[in-house]
Design a protein around this motif. Structure first.
Motif, PDB file in Angstrom:
ATOM      1  N   VAL A 146      -9.154   5.576 -12.907  1.00  0.00           N
ATOM      2  CA  VAL A 146      -9.166   5.682 -11.447  1.00  0.00           C
ATOM      3  C   VAL A 146     -10.619   5.874 -11.004  1.00  0.00           C
ATOM      4  CG1 VAL A 146      -8.456   7.130  -9.506  1.00  0.00           C
ATOM      5  CG2 VAL A 146      -6.833   6.623 -11.355  1.00  0.00           C
ATOM      6  N   THR A 273      -4.382  11.676  -8.285  1.00  0.00           N
ATOM      7  CA  THR A 273      -5.692  11.266  -8.786  1.00  0.00           C
ATOM      8  C   THR A 273      -6.250  10.134  -7.908  1.00  0.00           C
ATOM      9  OG1 THR A 273      -4.895  11.814 -10.989  1.00  0.00           O
ATOM     10  CG2 THR A 273      -6.924  10.534 -10.867  1.00  0.00           C
ATOM     11  N   GLU A 274      -5.378   9.224  -7.502  1.00  0.00           N
ATOM     12  CA  GLU A 274      -5.819   8.031  -6.759  1.00  0.00           C
ATOM     13  C   GLU A 274      -6.218   8.331  -5.308  1.00  0.00           C
ATOM     14  OE1 GLU A 274      -3.238   8.277  -8.728  1.00  0.00           O
ATOM     15  OE2 GLU A 274      -2.801   6.420  -9.802  1.00  0.00           O
ATOM     16  N   THR A 275      -5.696   9.430  -4.755  1.00  0.00           N
ATOM     17  CA  THR A 275      -5.935   9.702  -3.329  1.00  0.00           C
ATOM     18  C   THR A 275      -6.706  10.990  -3.120  1.00  0.00           C
ATOM     19  OG1 THR A 275      -3.911  10.999  -3.118  1.00  0.00           O
ATOM     20  CG2 THR A 275      -3.715   8.631  -2.734  1.00  0.00           C
ATOM     21  N   PHE A 328      -9.258   6.317  -3.644  1.00  0.00           N
ATOM     22  CA  PHE A 328     -10.032   5.742  -4.746  1.00  0.00           C
ATOM     23  C   PHE A 328     -10.486   4.321  -4.421  1.00  0.00           C
ATOM     24  CE2 PHE A 328      -6.620   3.453  -7.525  1.00  0.00           C
ATOM     25  CZ  PHE A 328      -5.830   3.167  -6.435  1.00  0.00           C
ATOM     26  N   TYR A 331      -8.262   0.833  -9.613  1.00  0.00           N
ATOM     27  CA  TYR A 331      -8.310   1.087 -11.054  1.00  0.00           C
ATOM     28  C   TYR A 331      -9.469   0.267 -11.608  1.00  0.00           C
ATOM     29  CZ  TYR A 331      -3.742   3.011 -10.073  1.00  0.00           C
ATOM     30  OH  TYR A 331      -2.729   3.753  -9.533  1.00  0.00           O
ATOM     31  N   ALA A 336      -8.437  -1.621  -5.319  1.00  0.00           N
ATOM     32  CA  ALA A 336      -7.269  -0.837  -4.917  1.00  0.00           C
ATOM     33  C   ALA A 336      -6.267  -1.735  -4.197  1.00  0.00           C
ATOM     34  CB  ALA A 336      -7.710   0.311  -4.012  1.00  0.00           C
ATOM     35  N   PHE A 343      -2.132   3.382   1.017  1.00  0.00           N
ATOM     36  CA  PHE A 343      -1.830   3.432  -0.412  1.00  0.00           C
ATOM     37  C   PHE A 343      -0.420   3.987  -0.600  1.00  0.00           C
ATOM     38  CE2 PHE A 343      -1.703   5.922  -4.407  1.00  0.00           C
ATOM     39  CZ  PHE A 343      -1.943   4.895  -5.313  1.00  0.00           C
ATOM     40  N   THR A 345       2.074   5.966  -2.508  1.00  0.00           N
ATOM     41  CA  THR A 345       1.890   7.021  -3.506  1.00  0.00           C
ATOM     42  C   THR A 345       2.915   6.964  -4.637  1.00  0.00           C
ATOM     43  OG1 THR A 345       3.357   8.551  -2.343  1.00  0.00           O
ATOM     44  CG2 THR A 345       1.010   8.610  -1.743  1.00  0.00           C
TER      45      THR A 345
END
Ligand code: MCA
Ligand code: AMP
Length: 465
Positions: A146, A273-275, A328, A331, A336, A343, A345
């Motif tokens: 990420v 982790t992504e947001t 983020f 990946y 993204a 996004f 979730t």
């Protein structure tokens, strides 16, 4: 403004970071990290062997000063996981005082704790540059990197500081891993941006939390449930300003126990982790058991369903989407996947007319939360399938009083291999918390007419044997 604002401030430079009993002043930390940053000239990506210790702090700060993307690697990652992460991220060095930290990858290991100090600190790289690449599990396959920019980290930490009234007057205490958002971004970089002294307890034990005498405490629900199971330690937190829980659902009985033992309700917050962290209760507002609060400043949220938007009536469940500066950059190697900046979730939630969020669960059963760690069922199944006796494997999360969910595997074998051997086999390849706690040997897995494994038909109760 620099990412680690307080680290560069002359004011209070003697205020310390203490990790596992070893203190260092911010002035000393900056000097050591700046010296290591000079050694990173030409390095494109730096992996860090992320033990819970000061060398990890120095290495991560050095990477951030040098503008080199940092990849913290769990110190207990098995060889399969470590090799995947190191190859996937393209690291050219491993920063560690342990010469064996790079495993069999062949990467050069650069020691962190040398005698050098430098007073020359480079200007901060541009905000859009990558700060961290954090590996996290998807539903299938090995973990994905990420990519988090400096701007996303800064936006999140500032929004959290505003919501929690978090300032240099706080002393932050936690003992969470330094390779995930919770312990690393909030727990380390947050202290170095706000200026609050940090006490990292090495491990997040109730007695260590009690002894630290801080004002602001972070924990995952398993930590808070263990604190409540040790009433003397819990009562020692009565003087704290704010107890924060996140990374997994905080059971309502634990919320209630914290209220009665510590005299205050915890602040719950939600993120990925992504947001990064996107929703939280506020220091100056309500705390509601079973709810994670309101969107942070600069974050928008919405609920969607296949047939369109979902009303924010506090009852109708929808798929939670978030938008904002904390997201983020994708990946590693993949931009993204956002729709108009939103996004998805993968969590399902309700939102009340007053904006309060309740996380109901995850849309997929293939992401397990155990002790606050996110584990993809597919990664554990793939590791089990490497064992020569394993013909088929299906992994699910089953309820666990201490960990929230435990990893439970259903395995069809074609040769001699017992549960203990299979648990040990996974442990040798993946991080410790990815081991199944329980392995059931079964004659076959439930399948639908198309032959697809139906995990919903696997028994989740403890009675199964
Ligand atoms: C573990 N053990 C086992 C097995 N699994 N033994 C046999 N079989 C198994 N299958 C061992 C462990 O290695 C350990 O041994 C002992 O059993 C106890 O393990 P455990 O119960 O897991 O306890 P623990 O080691 O004390 O860990 C609990 C913990 C830990 C401290 C709560 O799970 C933790 O640090 N969680 C935090 C995860 C986190 O930071 N997540 C944030 C992700 P030994 O004692 O010998 O070592 S970021 C995120 O989620 C977002 C952004 C957010 O919202 O924050
Ligand atoms: P990770 O990427 O490891 O940070 O895991 C993110 C996931 O943790 C989210 O998608 C949620 O499923 C879960 N999570 C994080 N915080 C909370 C919370 N306060 N309540 C419920 N679930 C949470």
């Amino acid at each position: 403004m620099r990412l680690l604002t307080a680290l560069h401030a002359d004011q209070d430079a003697e205020r310390s970071v203490t990790v596992d009993g070893v203190p260092v002043s911010r002035h000393e930390l900056l000097g050591r990290a700046a010296a290591l940053a000079e050694e990173l000239d030409g390095v494109t990506v730096a992996a860090v062997h992320a033990v819970a210790g000061l060398p990890t702090v120095v290495a991560i700060v050095a990477g951030l000063l040098a503008g080199v993307p940092v990849v913290p690697v769990p110190p207990d990652a098995g060889e399969l996981e470590r090799l995947h992460v190191l190859r996937d991220c393209g690291a050219t060095v491993m920063l560690s005082d342990d010469p064996a930290a790079a495993g069999t990858s062949g990467l050069p290991v650069v020691p962190v704790s040398g005698p050098s100090r430098s007073g020359s600190v480079p200007p901060d790289p541009a905000p859009e540059k990558t700060a961290l690449i954090l590996y996290t599990s998807g539903t299938t396959g090995p973990p994905k990197g990420v990519v988090l920019s400096r701007a996303a980290l800064a936006a999140d930490l500032d929004a959290l500081a505003e919501a929690w009234d978090w300032t240099a007057d706080d002393t932050l205490v936690h003992g969470l891993p330094l390779y995930h958002v919770h312990g690393l971004v909030l727990g380390l970089l947050g202290a170095l941006r706000t200026g609050s002294p940090l006490v990292h307890t090495g491990r997040p034990t109730p007695s260590a939390y009690a002894a630290a005498g801080g004002s602001l405490y972070f924990g995952v629900p398993t930590v808070w449930s263990r604190v409540c199971a040790d009433p003397a330690s819990a009562r020692a937190l009565r003087g704290a300003r704010l107890l924060v829980s996140g990374s997994a659902p905080l059971p309502v009985p634990v919320f209630d126990d914290l209220v009665s033992l510590t005299g205050q309700a915890p602040v719950e917050r939600y993120g990925m982790t992504e947001t990064l962290i996107t929703v939280s209760a506020r220091a100056d507002g309500d705390r509601r058991a079973g709810h994670v609060g309101l969107p942070l400043a600069g974050v928008a949220t919405r609920l969607v369903a296949a047939d369109g938007p979902v009303p924010h009536d506090g009852e109708t469940i929808g798929a939670l989407e978030v938008r904002g500066a904390t997201l983020f950059d994708g990946y590693l190697g993949q931009p993204a996947a956002l729709t108009d900046g939103w996004f998805a979730t993968g969590d399902v939630a309700t939102i009340g007319p007053d904006g309060w969020h309740r996380i109901v669960g995850r849309a997929s059963t293939d992401l397990i939360k155990t002790g606050g760690y996110r584990v993809g069922a597919g990664e554990v199944e793939d590791a089990l399938l490497l064992h020569p006796a394993v013909v088929e494997a299906a992994v699910i999360g089953t309820p666990h009083d201490d960990l929230g969910e435990q990893i439970t595997a259903f395995v069809v074998t074609g040769g001699p291999a017992g549960p203990d051997e299979l648990i040990g086999f996974v442990a040798a390849r993946l991080a410790a918390h990815k081991r199944p706690r329980v392995v059931h040997l079964v004659a076959e897995l439930p399948r639908n007419a198309m032959g697809k494994v139906q995990k919903s038909r696997l028994p989740r109760g403890e009675k199964f044997s």
